[in-house]
Design a protein around this motif. Structure first.
Motif, PDB file in Angstrom:
ATOM      1  N   THR A  26       2.060  -3.924   2.145  1.00 27.76           N
ATOM      2  CA  THR A  26       1.109  -2.870   1.756  1.00 27.76           C
ATOM      3  C   THR A  26      -0.266  -3.497   1.526  1.00 27.76           C
ATOM      4  O   THR A  26      -0.351  -4.639   1.080  1.00 27.76           O
ATOM      5  CB  THR A  26       1.614  -2.190   0.464  1.00 27.76           C
ATOM      6  OG1 THR A  26       2.872  -1.581   0.740  1.00 27.76           O
ATOM      7  CG2 THR A  26       0.650  -1.137  -0.047  1.00 27.76           C
ATOM      8  N   GLY A  27      -1.313  -2.721   1.812  1.00 26.40           N
ATOM      9  CA  GLY A  27      -2.667  -3.205   1.543  1.00 26.40           C
ATOM     10  C   GLY A  27      -3.521  -3.144   2.796  1.00 26.40           C
ATOM     11  O   GLY A  27      -3.048  -2.780   3.878  1.00 26.40           O
ATOM     12  N   THR A  41      -5.006  -5.585   4.591  1.00 24.84           N
ATOM     13  CA  THR A  41      -4.675  -6.554   5.646  1.00 24.84           C
ATOM     14  C   THR A  41      -3.438  -6.087   6.399  1.00 24.84           C
ATOM     15  O   THR A  41      -3.372  -6.167   7.630  1.00 24.84           O
ATOM     16  CB  THR A  41      -4.448  -7.957   5.040  1.00 24.84           C
ATOM     17  OG1 THR A  41      -5.450  -8.212   4.061  1.00 24.84           O
ATOM     18  CG2 THR A  41      -4.499  -9.034   6.103  1.00 24.84           C
ATOM     19  N   ASP A  65       3.172  -9.397   5.160  1.00 22.71           N
ATOM     20  CA  ASP A  65       2.460  -8.765   4.042  1.00 22.71           C
ATOM     21  C   ASP A  65       1.246  -9.618   3.657  1.00 22.71           C
ATOM     22  O   ASP A  65       1.192 -10.812   3.970  1.00 22.71           O
ATOM     23  CB  ASP A  65       3.412  -8.618   2.839  1.00 22.71           C
ATOM     24  CG  ASP A  65       2.903  -7.635   1.796  1.00 22.71           C
ATOM     25  OD1 ASP A  65       1.828  -7.031   1.997  1.00 22.71           O
ATOM     26  OD2 ASP A  65       3.594  -7.455   0.771  1.00 22.71           O
ATOM     27  N   GLY A  66       0.327  -9.026   2.954  1.00 12.97           N
ATOM     28  CA  GLY A  66      -0.856  -9.717   2.455  1.00 12.97           C
ATOM     29  C   GLY A  66      -0.599 -10.301   1.070  1.00 12.97           C
ATOM     30  O   GLY A  66       0.539 -10.322   0.575  1.00 12.97           O
ATOM     31  N   ALA A  67      -1.663 -10.785   0.443  1.00 14.59           N
ATOM     32  CA  ALA A  67      -1.561 -11.338  -0.910  1.00 14.59           C
ATOM     33  C   ALA A  67      -2.943 -11.317  -1.552  1.00 14.59           C
ATOM     34  O   ALA A  67      -3.970 -11.238  -0.861  1.00 14.59           O
ATOM     35  CB  ALA A  67      -1.018 -12.764  -0.869  1.00 14.59           C
ATOM     36  N   LYS A  96       0.681 -11.167  -5.925  1.00 17.55           N
ATOM     37  CA  LYS A  96       0.588  -9.928  -5.165  1.00 17.55           C
ATOM     38  C   LYS A  96       0.586  -8.744  -6.135  1.00 17.55           C
ATOM     39  O   LYS A  96       0.787  -8.906  -7.316  1.00 17.55           O
ATOM     40  CB  LYS A  96       1.781  -9.806  -4.206  1.00 17.55           C
ATOM     41  CG  LYS A  96       1.711 -10.829  -3.069  1.00 17.55           C
ATOM     42  CD  LYS A  96       2.798 -10.635  -2.020  1.00 17.55           C
ATOM     43  CE  LYS A  96       3.078  -9.240  -1.619  1.00 17.55           C
ATOM     44  NZ  LYS A  96       1.920  -8.456  -1.179  1.00 17.55           N
ATOM     45  N   GLY A  97       0.344  -7.573  -5.564  1.00 18.94           N
ATOM     46  CA  GLY A  97       0.408  -6.379  -6.402  1.00 18.94           C
ATOM     47  C   GLY A  97      -0.915  -5.687  -6.601  1.00 18.94           C
ATOM     48  O   GLY A  97      -0.990  -4.697  -7.342  1.00 18.94           O
ATOM     49  N   GLY A 105      -2.240  -3.775  -4.678  1.00 16.91           N
ATOM     50  CA  GLY A 105      -2.045  -2.394  -4.222  1.00 16.91           C
ATOM     51  C   GLY A 105      -0.950  -1.669  -4.988  1.00 16.91           C
ATOM     52  O   GLY A 105      -0.619  -0.525  -4.651  1.00 16.91           O
ATOM     53  N   ALA A 109       2.235  -2.235  -5.120  1.00 17.86           N
ATOM     54  CA  ALA A 109       3.541  -2.073  -4.455  1.00 17.86           C
ATOM     55  C   ALA A 109       4.443  -3.287  -4.676  1.00 17.86           C
ATOM     56  O   ALA A 109       5.398  -3.504  -3.925  1.00 17.86           O
ATOM     57  CB  ALA A 109       3.328  -1.835  -2.960  1.00 17.86           C
ATOM     58  N   LEU A 110       4.150  -4.071  -5.736  1.00 19.98           N
ATOM     59  CA  LEU A 110       4.796  -5.376  -5.894  1.00 19.98           C
ATOM     60  C   LEU A 110       6.313  -5.345  -5.933  1.00 19.98           C
ATOM     61  O   LEU A 110       6.974  -6.222  -5.373  1.00 19.98           O
ATOM     62  CB  LEU A 110       4.254  -6.071  -7.141  1.00 19.98           C
ATOM     63  CG  LEU A 110       4.395  -5.351  -8.482  1.00 19.98           C
ATOM     64  CD1 LEU A 110       4.450  -6.336  -9.608  1.00 19.98           C
ATOM     65  CD2 LEU A 110       3.213  -4.421  -8.700  1.00 19.98           C
ATOM     66  N   GLU A 133       7.690  -4.718  -2.518  1.00 22.71           N
ATOM     67  CA  GLU A 133       7.305  -5.884  -1.707  1.00 22.71           C
ATOM     68  C   GLU A 133       8.223  -7.067  -2.003  1.00 22.71           C
ATOM     69  O   GLU A 133       8.656  -7.773  -1.087  1.00 22.71           O
ATOM     70  CB  GLU A 133       5.853  -6.264  -2.001  1.00 22.71           C
ATOM     71  CG  GLU A 133       4.847  -5.241  -1.458  1.00 22.71           C
ATOM     72  CD  GLU A 133       3.422  -5.498  -1.886  1.00 22.71           C
ATOM     73  OE1 GLU A 133       2.523  -4.977  -1.218  1.00 22.71           O
ATOM     74  OE2 GLU A 133       3.189  -6.197  -2.895  1.00 22.71           O
ATOM     75  N   LYS A 141      -8.628 -15.758  -0.222  1.00 21.25           N
ATOM     76  CA  LYS A 141      -7.399 -15.668  -1.036  1.00 21.25           C
ATOM     77  C   LYS A 141      -6.777 -17.040  -1.324  1.00 21.25           C
ATOM     78  O   LYS A 141      -5.859 -17.144  -2.136  1.00 21.25           O
ATOM     79  CB  LYS A 141      -6.359 -14.789  -0.325  1.00 21.25           C
ATOM     80  CG  LYS A 141      -6.852 -13.416   0.121  1.00 21.25           C
ATOM     81  CD  LYS A 141      -7.107 -12.505  -1.038  1.00 21.25           C
ATOM     82  CE  LYS A 141      -7.487 -11.098  -0.635  1.00 21.25           C
ATOM     83  NZ  LYS A 141      -6.481 -10.308  -0.012  1.00 21.25           N
TER      84      LYS A 141
HETATM   85  C1  5RP Z   1      -0.219  -4.774  -2.465  1.00 19.78           C
HETATM   86  C2  5RP Z   1      -0.437  -6.219  -2.239  1.00 19.78           C
HETATM   87  C3  5RP Z   1      -1.439  -6.600  -1.201  1.00 19.78           C
HETATM   88  O1  5RP Z   1      -0.794  -7.321  -0.209  1.00 19.78           O
HETATM   89  C4  5RP Z   1      -2.518  -7.431  -1.833  1.00 19.78           C
HETATM   90  O2  5RP Z   1      -3.092  -6.710  -2.904  1.00 19.78           O
HETATM   91  C5  5RP Z   1      -3.616  -7.772  -0.808  1.00 19.78           C
HETATM   92  O3  5RP Z   1      -4.292  -6.595  -0.468  1.00 19.78           O
HETATM   93  P1  5RP Z   1      -5.399  -6.574   0.665  1.00 19.78           P
HETATM   94  O4  5RP Z   1      -4.735  -6.906   1.950  1.00 19.78           O
HETATM   95  O5  5RP Z   1      -5.915  -5.165   0.621  1.00 19.78           O
HETATM   96  O6  5RP Z   1      -6.459  -7.585   0.310  1.00 19.78           O
HETATM   97  O7  5RP Z   1       0.148  -7.068  -2.837  1.00 19.78           O
HETATM   98  O8  5RP Z   1       0.616  -4.542  -3.560  1.00 19.78           O
END
Ligand code: 5RP
Length: 222
Positions: free
Chosen positions: A28-29, A31, A81-83, A94-95, A97, A99-100, A103, A121
């Motif tokens: 989620t997010g 990226t 997934d992103g971070a 993470k988190g 967004g 959704a931790l 995820e 990051k």
């Molecule tokens: C969502 C996440 C996302 O992967 C994290 O916040 C990175 O977000 P983005 O890709 O918008 O920078 O952990 O819960």
């Protein structure tokens, strides 16, 4: 390149890790949204995807990707997934967004975790957070008290309810000298569902969008 362009470059590089006919996990997010867009346009015929949030499930469906329940498949071949932060051992926070929890479940059920980030990051160490902590609503004040006793400064993420019906406390100021130990300690607070430290299940591969191209960092065996 802008930060968004670096995110998109990392996300597109993740396509190399996706094989046709497989079930994959999708985070989620912003990226990860670039990854879904790239996957949707690529024509790589995956069998289906386990989504880490309702928002991700909706976007996958928009591209005609079958969204499947983790309970029906048991595991996923790859999780992308992103971070918010990544250290040299590919331990993550993470988190951002919210959704931790989902995820972390999908990451845990993956054979390979491919994390996609822009270079902002990358950190030498996870520092002092903030670490998102998902709590069930009735535990909000109690959990805050315990987190303060642990040296943290928890702040309720205003107006946010997770896909699981819970709240998020963003905790600043925790000394993350041993990320795996702190991850376990936070999970032991009654009412805490999950926290955003991914040290016990770090990423296997980090794809970093940089001004010099996308860099691939593999996790060293411990
Ligand atoms: C969502 C996440 C996302 O992967 C994290 O916040 C990175 O977000 P983005 O890709 O918008 O920078 O952990 O819960």
């Amino acid at each position: 390149m802008t930060q968004d362009e670096l995110k998109r470059a990392a996300a597109e590089a993740a396509l190399e890790h996706i094989e046709a006919g497989r079930i994959i996990g999708v985070g989620t997010g912003s990226t990860t949204r670039y990854f879904i867009d790239a996957l949707g346009r690529s024509g790589v015929g995956i069998k289906g995807a386990v989504a880490s949030s309702e928002a991700t499930a909706e976007r996958l469906r928009e591209y005609g990707v079958p969204v499947v329940e983790l309970n029906m498949v048991g595991e996923v071949a790859v999780y992308v997934d992103g971070a918010d932060k990544a250290d040299p051992q590919l331990r993550l926070i993470k988190g951002g967004g919210g959704a931790l929890t989902r995820e972390k479940i999908v990451a845990g059920a993956s054979r390979r975790f491919v994390c996609i980030v822009d270079e902002s990051k990358l950190v030498d160490n996870l520092g002092t957070g903030p670490v998102p902590v998902e709590v069930i609503p009735m535990a909000r004040e109690y959990a805050k008290g315990v987190l303060i006793e642990m040296g943290g400064k928890p702040i309720l993420r205003e107006g946010v309810t997770t896909d699981n019906g819970n709240l998020i406390l963003d905790v600043q100021g925790l000394a993350i000298s041993d990320p795996a130990e702190l991850e376990g300690a936070l999970d032991h607070i009654p009412g805490v569902v999950c926290n955003g430290l991914f040290a016990r299940r770090p990423a296997d591969v980090l794809l970093v969008g940089t001004q010099d191209g996308v860099k691939k960092i593999d996790r060293m065996p411990t």
